[in-house]
Motif scaffolding. Structure first.
Motif, mmCIF file in Angstrom:
data_model
loop_
_atom_site.group_PDB
_atom_site.id
_atom_site.type_symbol
_atom_site.label_atom_id
_atom_site.label_comp_id
_atom_site.label_asym_id
_atom_site.label_seq_id
_atom_site.Cartn_x
_atom_site.Cartn_y
_atom_site.Cartn_z
ATOM 1 N N ILE A 1 0.841 -1.203 0.000
ATOM 2 C CA ILE A 1 0.000 0.000 0.000
ATOM 3 C C ILE A 1 0.873 1.249 0.000
ATOM 4 O O ILE A 1 0.646 2.196 -0.769
ATOM 5 N N GLY A 2 1.890 1.242 0.865
ATOM 6 C CA GLY A 2 2.762 2.410 0.982
ATOM 7 C C GLY A 2 3.584 2.664 -0.258
ATOM 8 O O GLY A 2 3.755 3.814 -0.685
ATOM 9 N N THR A 3 4.081 1.607 -0.866
ATOM 10 C CA THR A 3 4.872 1.754 -2.086
ATOM 11 C C THR A 3 4.005 2.310 -3.216
ATOM 12 O O THR A 3 4.440 3.177 -3.986
ATOM 13 N N TYR A 4 2.776 1.847 -3.280
ATOM 14 C CA TYR A 4 1.825 2.346 -4.284
ATOM 15 C C TYR A 4 1.561 3.837 -4.074
ATOM 16 O O TYR A 4 1.592 4.633 -5.014
ATOM 17 N N ALA A 5 1.319 4.225 -2.800
ATOM 18 C CA ALA A 5 0.999 5.626 -2.506
ATOM 19 C C ALA A 5 2.161 6.566 -2.803
ATOM 20 O O ALA A 5 1.957 7.750 -3.083
ATOM 21 N N LEU A 6 3.381 6.035 -2.758
ATOM 22 C CA LEU A 6 4.563 6.862 -3.010
ATOM 23 C C LEU A 6 5.036 6.797 -4.461
ATOM 24 O O LEU A 6 5.978 7.500 -4.839
ATOM 25 N N SER A 7 4.398 5.970 -5.271
ATOM 26 C CA SER A 7 4.898 5.752 -6.632
ATOM 27 C C SER A 7 4.560 6.916 -7.552
ATOM 28 O O SER A 7 3.644 7.714 -7.288
ATOM 29 N N ALA A 8 5.299 7.016 -8.638
ATOM 30 C CA ALA A 8 5.107 8.099 -9.609
ATOM 31 C C ALA A 8 3.668 8.092 -10.113
ATOM 32 O O ALA A 8 3.124 7.051 -10.469
ATOM 33 N N GLY A 9 3.052 9.256 -10.108
ATOM 34 C CA GLY A 9 1.675 9.367 -10.578
ATOM 35 C C GLY A 9 0.652 9.278 -9.468
ATOM 36 O O GLY A 9 -0.497 9.683 -9.648
ATOM 37 N N TYR A 10 1.045 8.747 -8.312
ATOM 38 C CA TYR A 10 0.107 8.598 -7.198
ATOM 39 C C TYR A 10 0.533 9.385 -5.962
ATOM 40 O O TYR A 10 -0.268 9.616 -5.069
ATOM 41 N N TYR A 11 1.796 9.782 -5.910
ATOM 42 C CA TYR A 11 2.345 10.510 -4.766
ATOM 43 C C TYR A 11 1.530 11.764 -4.473
ATOM 44 O O TYR A 11 1.088 11.984 -3.347
#
Length: 492
Positions: free
Chosen positions: A363-373
């Motif tokens: 979940i955290g990696t997704y929230a920090l990923s390009a386009g979602y940050y």
């Protein structure tokens, strides 16, 4: 000498100072209880019997020589998230099952300097991510009040050892309620201090902007003794605040309950999942405080619905960053016979981490990923500020804010709550961590199943003395904190 475990911290300290019993006798008493009772509770991951007895002998020598501090010779249990030199520090994870820390966390070092005797390291939710302490690697810790129920989490072992009288007090950590909720489930007093009040150095990180260590014990007085040891600035922790530390024990009667304005957030008492018996016990405790002279003031906390989604974006994002260091290369668990470096990373992490930790990392990696940050993480941080402002506005009208610590009493082991159900169980505790405020749980009764219920009091920044004082005075006219589970009454 069979009832040493029934004594308060003050009584233990006085007994040691007056040579009514030695630290070795006291430590041996607890070790015997652990050996007999903990097979049922599963609260300890590591029992350090040999080292504990050596520390006890050193404490006895210091008492005899007149160089002892107030707590010299008193035993303690540490949550297995605090690094302890020469002792396994696992954070409740297979990933760190073979990690022997080369240094002490500041909290542990301060305990040693105060002469505390470490009985061992206690069980918890893996990397402090969870609310039940049903540990996937070390097994579930049981609630001493009913062994079919969980003790709460993530500091479930820290709560269970005290509730079962397997340690007089313990250290816990609180990132989203992990001291207050297990204290509520196990009928204890537990304090989450202001962010920056207790050093995080050597405390294995989950969400660094919210993690905070604190004491867990039977009473506010017992917690105050441990806060006197734990609190204070630490140059090794960049988030530790340089601010004078109160004498929490001396201040236990410093706050007058008469005239105290207690805020009652109407949103908190209309939450859909709030159990009727929990609500009734909390309201009874507030009526008692009102009888003692406090004034109940209805307030609005309009950001209540934002607590859970905000927390479960920010905390997993920080966890994703913090846990990236456990990669099978430097220390910790490493998979067998990796075919290449990518296989080493993937299998070490998938085999070393449990399901909930993996879920939060993803979940955290997704929230920090390009386009979602910007869409998720940045917005969550903006909402976090609004939550903080909501509390600061409320503190213009009131001195403390009251709430249940949890919407229910302890869940059954194996209840298999969905992640959403488990996360919603943190509704009353998360905002305190998002805002960095102090808060305390006090036991205020039981439901029909004889499971404990907790009242949470939330204070403004640096008001730990006030919270401990209010609860201490409440505990002078009630006896909920003195109640003991049947298993705690067993004599070793």
């Amino acid at each position: 000498m069979t009832d040493l475990h029934r004594l308060s911290i003050r009584e233990l300290a006085e007994g040691l100072a007056q040579a009514q019993f030695s630290s070795r006798e006291l430590t041996a008493h607890y070790l015997k209880r652990i050996e007999k009772i903990d097979t049922q509770v599963n609260s300890y991951i590591t029992v350090t019997a040999e080292q504990a007895l050596a520390q006890a002998d050193a404490a006895d020598a210091a008492i005899k020589a007149g160089t002892a501090t107030t707590l010299t010779g008193v035993p303690i249990a540490h949550k297995d998230i605090f690094c302890t030199q020469g002792i396994k520090t696992s954070a409740g994870s297979k990933m760190l099952d073979n990690f022997i820390s080369p240094y002490d966390a500041t909290v542990v070092a301060k305990g040693k300097a105060a002469g505390l005797v470490t009985l061992g390291k206690v069980n918890m939710d893996e990397f402090a991510m969870g609310s039940t302490s049903e540990n996937p690697f070390y097994g579930a810790t049981k609630n001493p009040w009913n062994l079919e129920h969980v003790p709460g989490g993530s500091s479930g072992g820290s709560a269970a050892v005290v509730a079962a009288d397997l340690a007089p007090f313990s250290t816990g950590t609180d990132t989203g309620g992990s001291i207050r909720q297990p204290a509520s489930f196990c009928g204890l007093t537990g304090l989450k201090p202001t962010y920056g009040r207790v050093s995080r150095f050597g405390m294995i990180a989950y969400a660094s902007s919210m993690d905070q260590g604190g004491p867990m014990a039977r009473s506010a007085e017992d917690c105050a003794y441990l806060m006197n040891v734990m609190a204070g600035h630490d140059a090794k922790d960049s988030t530790s605040v340089e601010k004078d530390v109160d004498d929490y024990v001396a201040n236990l009667n410093a706050t007058a309950v008469k005239g105290l304005r207690i805020g009652i957030p109407k949103q908190y008492f209309n939450v859909a999942g709030l159990d009727a018996e929990v609500k009734a016990r909390v309201e009874e405790s507030l009526k008692k405080l009102e009888d003692m002279g406090a004034t109940l003031v209805e307030i609005d906390l309009n950001m209540t619905e934002a607590y859970v989604p905000t927390y479960y974006l920010i905390a997993p994002a920080e966890a994703s960053s913090n846990l990236s260091r456990f990669d099978g290369v430097r220390y910790g668990y490493r998979c067998e016979n990796p075919t290449d470096i990518l296989d080493l990373y993937k299998r070490s992490r998938s085999e070393g981490f449990g399901a909930e930790v993996q879920r939060r990392i993803l979940i955290g990696t997704y929230a920090l990923s390009a386009g979602y940050y910007d869409a998720y993480y940045v917005k969550a941080q903006k909402v976090r500020r609004l939550i903080q402002q909501d509390f600061l506005k409320a503190f213009e009208q009131v001195d403390v804010i009251a709430a249940p610590s949890a919407p229910t009493t302890a869940y059954k082991i194996g209840a298999n709550l969905s992640p959403t159900e488990m996360y919603l169980g943190d509704i009353y505790t998360l905002a305190v961590n998002l805002a960095g405020l102090p808060a305390i749980n006090a036991p205020v009764g039981f439901d029909q199943a004889q499971l404990p219920v907790g009242l949470q009091l939330i204070g403004n920044y640096w008001s730990e003395s006030q919270l401990l004082s209010v609860v201490h005075q409440y505990q002078q006219v009630t006896d909920w904190h003195t109640k003991r589970a049947a298993i705690a009454e067993e004599n070793a």
